[in-house]
Each structure stands twice: as C-alpha cells, then as structure tokens.
Design a protein around this motif. Structure first.
Motif, mmCIF file in Angstrom:
data_model
loop_
_atom_site.group_PDB
_atom_site.id
_atom_site.type_symbol
_atom_site.label_atom_id
_atom_site.label_comp_id
_atom_site.label_asym_id
_atom_site.label_seq_id
_atom_site.Cartn_x
_atom_site.Cartn_y
_atom_site.Cartn_z
ATOM 1 N N ILE A 24 -13.578 14.618 -82.418
ATOM 2 C CA ILE A 24 -12.220 14.715 -82.978
ATOM 3 C C ILE A 24 -12.137 15.883 -83.956
ATOM 4 C CG2 ILE A 24 -12.578 13.168 -84.955
ATOM 5 C CD1 ILE A 24 -9.783 12.015 -84.326
ATOM 6 N N VAL A 25 -11.012 16.586 -83.936
ATOM 7 C CA VAL A 25 -10.772 17.737 -84.811
ATOM 8 C C VAL A 25 -9.621 17.378 -85.737
ATOM 9 C CG1 VAL A 25 -10.084 20.161 -84.911
ATOM 10 C CG2 VAL A 25 -11.574 19.357 -83.063
ATOM 11 N N MET A 55 -5.366 11.818 -91.454
ATOM 12 C CA MET A 55 -6.301 11.567 -90.354
ATOM 13 C C MET A 55 -7.645 11.113 -90.889
ATOM 14 S SD MET A 55 -5.867 11.592 -87.168
ATOM 15 C CE MET A 55 -6.921 11.115 -85.798
ATOM 16 N N GLN A 56 -8.040 11.642 -92.030
ATOM 17 C CA GLN A 56 -9.296 11.213 -92.648
ATOM 18 C C GLN A 56 -9.248 9.713 -92.946
ATOM 19 O OE1 GLN A 56 -12.381 13.141 -94.031
ATOM 20 N NE2 GLN A 56 -12.764 11.014 -93.469
ATOM 21 N N ARG A 57 -8.097 9.241 -93.471
ATOM 22 C CA ARG A 57 -7.969 7.821 -93.783
ATOM 23 C C ARG A 57 -8.020 6.971 -92.521
ATOM 24 N NH1 ARG A 57 -4.680 10.254 -97.641
ATOM 25 N NH2 ARG A 57 -2.788 10.100 -96.367
ATOM 26 N N GLY A 67 0.785 11.004 -77.416
ATOM 27 C CA GLY A 67 0.113 12.284 -77.591
ATOM 28 C C GLY A 67 -0.473 12.518 -78.962
ATOM 29 N N ALA A 68 -0.481 11.497 -79.841
ATOM 30 C CA ALA A 68 -0.948 11.697 -81.215
ATOM 31 C C ALA A 68 -2.457 11.535 -81.350
ATOM 32 C CB ALA A 68 -0.230 10.740 -82.167
ATOM 33 N N GLY A 69 -3.112 10.888 -80.384
ATOM 34 C CA GLY A 69 -4.561 10.726 -80.447
ATOM 35 C C GLY A 69 -5.031 9.297 -80.584
ATOM 36 N N LYS A 70 -4.217 8.328 -80.126
ATOM 37 C CA LYS A 70 -4.606 6.919 -80.248
ATOM 38 C C LYS A 70 -5.885 6.620 -79.462
ATOM 39 C CE LYS A 70 -0.585 5.318 -78.776
ATOM 40 N NZ LYS A 70 0.181 6.575 -78.627
ATOM 41 N N ASP A 71 -5.993 7.223 -78.273
ATOM 42 C CA ASP A 71 -7.190 6.976 -77.470
ATOM 43 C C ASP A 71 -8.454 7.508 -78.142
ATOM 44 O OD1 ASP A 71 -6.248 9.573 -77.137
ATOM 45 O OD2 ASP A 71 -7.069 9.761 -75.114
ATOM 46 N N LYS A 72 -8.321 8.585 -78.919
ATOM 47 C CA LYS A 72 -9.470 9.147 -79.631
ATOM 48 C C LYS A 72 -9.973 8.181 -80.698
ATOM 49 C CE LYS A 72 -11.693 13.078 -79.288
ATOM 50 N NZ LYS A 72 -12.329 13.442 -78.012
ATOM 51 N N LEU A 122 -3.590 23.766 -87.565
ATOM 52 C CA LEU A 122 -4.370 24.995 -87.375
ATOM 53 C C LEU A 122 -5.817 24.721 -86.956
ATOM 54 C CD1 LEU A 122 -2.951 27.314 -90.192
ATOM 55 C CD2 LEU A 122 -2.299 27.154 -87.772
ATOM 56 N N PRO A 123 -6.502 23.700 -87.513
ATOM 57 C CA PRO A 123 -7.827 23.387 -86.978
ATOM 58 C C PRO A 123 -7.798 23.031 -85.492
ATOM 59 C CG PRO A 123 -7.555 22.347 -89.118
ATOM 60 C CD PRO A 123 -6.212 22.915 -88.737
ATOM 61 N N LEU A 124 -6.759 22.294 -85.066
ATOM 62 C CA LEU A 124 -6.642 21.953 -83.649
ATOM 63 C C LEU A 124 -6.392 23.191 -82.800
ATOM 64 C CD1 LEU A 124 -4.538 18.682 -83.931
ATOM 65 C CD2 LEU A 124 -6.786 18.859 -82.859
ATOM 66 N N VAL A 125 -5.533 24.093 -83.290
ATOM 67 C CA VAL A 125 -5.256 25.330 -82.547
ATOM 68 C C VAL A 125 -6.538 26.140 -82.378
ATOM 69 C CG1 VAL A 125 -4.045 27.548 -82.632
ATOM 70 C CG2 VAL A 125 -2.840 25.441 -83.220
#
Length: 472
Positions: free
Chosen positions: A153-154, A160-162, A184-189, A332-335
């Motif tokens: 995960i990025v 997101m940290q929490r 598309g927010a990342g629930k599966d991650k 920006l980290p994701l990009v």
C-alpha cells in the motif's frame, strides 16, 4: 488534582506551605526526611517536589539536599524540583540548576511568586509527559508497521495511517470487520492487510465481489451447489465458504447480497453451518468474514433491503475509509508509484492533481496516470497528460476538470446506454490515431497489451488501425 510533595525537617514550614497550596487547589503530601521523600516518589504520582537543603540539626552545608535532589532525579528524570533553604549556598544552587533543578528559592518565600512558579512548572511537566507518551506510542506504532506486511500500500496521509493502524490492530483478532468507503478508495487493500497480518495469514483467503455476480448465482457461489440444483449445474461444486474454511472470506460490495442470501449468511456467521443448493446435508465451517460496501447500509435497513441483524453481525468493528479528496496527502505519493521513476511532474500538474475531486478515487487516479505515461511527450508530465485542463474561476483560484479520456468499453457502454450491436462502435469511438501510435510504441507493438491499455478489444483495435492505415 495535582499532587505536590513538600520535604522539610521543619514541621511548621511543611504546615504553612501545605495550607497555602491546599487553599489553591493542590493535593499536598509532606515528609521530613530524604528517605521518606524517595519512598513517596516511588509509590505515588507526584507532579512537583519542594525540598529543603538541610535535614540535620545545625547543618547548613546543603549536602543532604544536594544528595536528595540527585536521588530524586535518578528515580524520575523529568520531575520538577524547587529547592528551598534559609542558607544561601550559591555554588550549590548554580550546580543544581544546571543539573535540572526547576528553581532555587530562599526562606521566607514570596507566596505569589511561588504559586506562579508552581503553576507554570506543573503545566510544563504535564505537557512534557504527554509528549513522551506520544513519542512512545509513535515508536511502538512505527515498530509495528515496520514488522507488518502492508501489502504494497502507498500512502502519505494521516487519515490513511490511522486506517492502517486500526487494520493492524484488528488483524490480531478474529472479529468480523466491515470496511466502508466509496468505490475505488482501496477497501480491498485494507482487507489484504488485515488477513496478511492475522494468525490466519497462511490459511485460505478467498475474495468474492458480490456486486459482480448475477443474483441467481450468488448463493451457489457462496454456499456451493449439488449437481442438478439449477440449469447448467452438471456437477457438484463447493462454495466460497467451503473454500475459505479455516481462513478468511472477503465479501466485497456486501450491500448487493439479496435477502435470501442474507438469511443464509446470517446463519453461517451465527453457527458456521449451511447447506449447498439442492442438498439437505449440513456443512460446518470456521471462517473469518471481512466485508466491504460503498452503500449506506443504515438507509438500506430502513428501506427493507438489508437485514439489521446481519448488519450487526458483520459490523462488529467498522473500518471507515475516506475518499481520496479527503486525504490529499496520498495523491502525489500514489502518482509517483503509478508513473514510476522515469517520470516527474510539473508544478501545475501537481497543483491540478491535488485540486481535482477524484470522484473515482484511487482507481481514477491510477487510470489518469496510465494515460499520462501513454501520451506523454517527455519525461516531465503536465496536467494535460493526465487529462486535466485549467478552467476559468475566481482570481488566483484555478480549477481543474478532466478532459475527455479513453474509457474502457464497459464504462462507455454504461455511460451511453449501449448494448449488444452497439458495442463495437462504442469500443473505438474515442481513440485517436496518435493515441494508438503512442500505445504501439510503448508496448512494442504487442496488440494484446495495446488493446488493454486503450480499453479496447483486439478486434476493435484492428478496425481502428485499419481506419488510420496503421500496420498490424
């Protein structure tokens, strides 16, 4: 109530200080020897110490007080200590203040000055103690994260940290978890992280997208079916619960489960038992269930589309994932992750990416990055490469909106309402010659990869290439 310890061999001094401090709202402990002082500090939570420098009759050297100060500091390094004496030993005072004494006062003291000093020192002590606790918590969290499997995960945002911290905490238990958040927010991650860090990490991890399965096949997919249970069932098949026995089952888009399936799911969660379709044989499994939804289940319950008892079974703990536009520090980290090390961004591109609302969340951002890499004219990516264009707005407040982008065929069909005979036209309607040429170059002419990158079938790509006179 804050506790202050007074250490003085003069009982009258102790009584006078105690009375003044108690009137001003402090809890006061008193003792008359260094030994008693050290015992009290070890046994109780004390915010501040006021100590004398001499404890034996006819002694004025201050050596006893000096030793007590160092003994107290050894037991509690950040404890505020005010030194008091009727005898002024300047060298001792300087030494102890350098060593960390909070203040050095003579007798008799100034009540107002002493009270002001005490209030300030206690406030600073509490703040320092809070900071130390936070540092310890952060250190423990960083150690936990360093040892954890974050499944690639990025992120860069505190939100997101929490979520990750809570996911890692939940991973150690076997309770059911409901992950909520937009598509598309990342629930599966987060589901991946929970399983990967759980005691079941070496057991089966089965994923089911409930929203992607036809209603008539959902129960067979989840619970299995005997041969002949429905048209086309030529042989017995195990369901996802059986496949996940002893491990974890992730039910994505759980809000799409029909009421008949909800009844069976509730029974499995309560008892671990179910029957395959077309069978009366009861099967028992032990499965941890993680579910996810972008739906408002409370509203679905109110409107009779979702069982309230099932909701509470699934939602032992909710893990709420915010949309991407509420955690912009992730963008920006994701990009950078999606475009790779071979590209960088212009300042306007960074601004555009941060200001766009991203209704499709991380999935939309990933697609925009794929477009940028595909269409880029140089390693320096612009907002136009991402399909974001500047539109007029209030002064000094640029707003960015997406350009027309190449959509996968399924998305174009859903958007246009086309089906069947219109599909071939829909697949190729928005792809330009330049985009096809760029994709061919990027993927070294491998048609399957080019078609996937452009969101086309291979047949549609061939037809488009024929139209533009491009060699196959």
């Amino acid at each position: 109530m804050d506790t202050i310890l007074i250490v003085d061999d003069n009982h009258a001094i102790c009584q006078a200080l105690a009375l003044m401090l108690e009137i001003n709202g402090y809890r006061v402990l008193t003792c008359h020897t260094p030994e008693d002082a050290l015992e009290l500090v070890s046994a109780q939570e004390i915010e501040l110490v006021i100590q004398d420098m001499n404890f034996s009759r006819d002694t004025t050297s201050g050596e006893e007080g000096r030793q007590l100060f160092y003994d107290l500091r050894e037991r509690q390094a950040d404890l505020p200590i005010i030194l008091m004496t009727a005898w002024t030993q300047l060298e001792t005072a300087v030494e102890l203040v350098k060593a960390g004494a909070a203040d050095y006062m003579g007798k008799p003291w100034d009540d107002a000055k002493l009270l002001n000093t005490i209030a300030n020192l206690i406030s600073l002590h509490k703040l320092s103690r809070t900071n130390h606790k936070l540092e310890r918590v952060n250190q423990q969290r960083q150690m936990a994260i360093a040892d954890a499997d974050l499944c690639g995960i990025v992120f860069g945002s505190g939100a997101m940290q929490r979520c990750i911290d809570l996911a890692l905490q939940l991973a150690r238990s076997d309770v059911s978890v409901l992950i909520t958040g937009p598509n598309g927010a990342g629930k599966d991650k987060l589901a991946d992280i929970i399983h990967a860090n759980s005691p079941l990490k070496n057991k089966p991890f089965i994923k089911v997208n409930v929203g992607a399965l036809p209603v008539e096949l959902l129960e067979a997919e989840l619970f299995g079916a005997e041969a002949g249970a429905f048209t086309g069932a030529t042989k017995a098949r195990i369901g996802r619960f059986e496949a996940a026995d002893g491990g974890t089952l992730f039910l994505d888009e759980i809000g799409n489960l029909p009421l008949s399936g909800q009844v069976k799911l509730l029974r499995v969660l309560q008892t671990g038992e179910f029957e395959r379709l077309g069978s009366h044989k009861t099967i028992k499994v032990k499965v941890r269930v993680i579910s996810a939804t972008n739906a408002d289940l409370a509203q679905d319950i109110a409107e009779g589309r979702f069982r309230e008892d099932l909701f509470y079974r699934l939602n032992v703990i909710e893990l709420a994932l915010a949309p991407l536009n509420q955690r912009t520090d992730d963008i920006l980290p994701l990009v950078k992750h999606f475009v790779g090390n071979g590209f960088s961004l212009t300042k306007p591109a960074q601004q555009a990416l941060l200001q766009h609302r991203w209704p499709g969340n991380v999935r939309e951002l990933e697609n925009a990055c794929k477009r940028a890499v595909l269409l880029a004219q140089s390693p320096l990516l612009t907002e136009a490469d991402f399909g974001l264009v500047r539109v007029k707005s209030a002064p000094d407040m640029p707003v960015f909106q997406p350009e027309s982008v190449v959509l996968p065929a399924s998305a174009m069909l859903a958007k246009s309402g086309m089906n069947g005979a219109d599909e071939n036209h829909a697949e190729s309607m928005d792809v330009s010659r330049e985009e096809i040429e760029a994709a061919l170059k990027l993927h070294n002419g491998v048609i399957a990869r080019v078609a996937k990158a452009l969101g086309l079938s291979r047949q549609a790509l061939y037809r488009r290439m024929d139209k533009f006179g491009l060699e196959k």
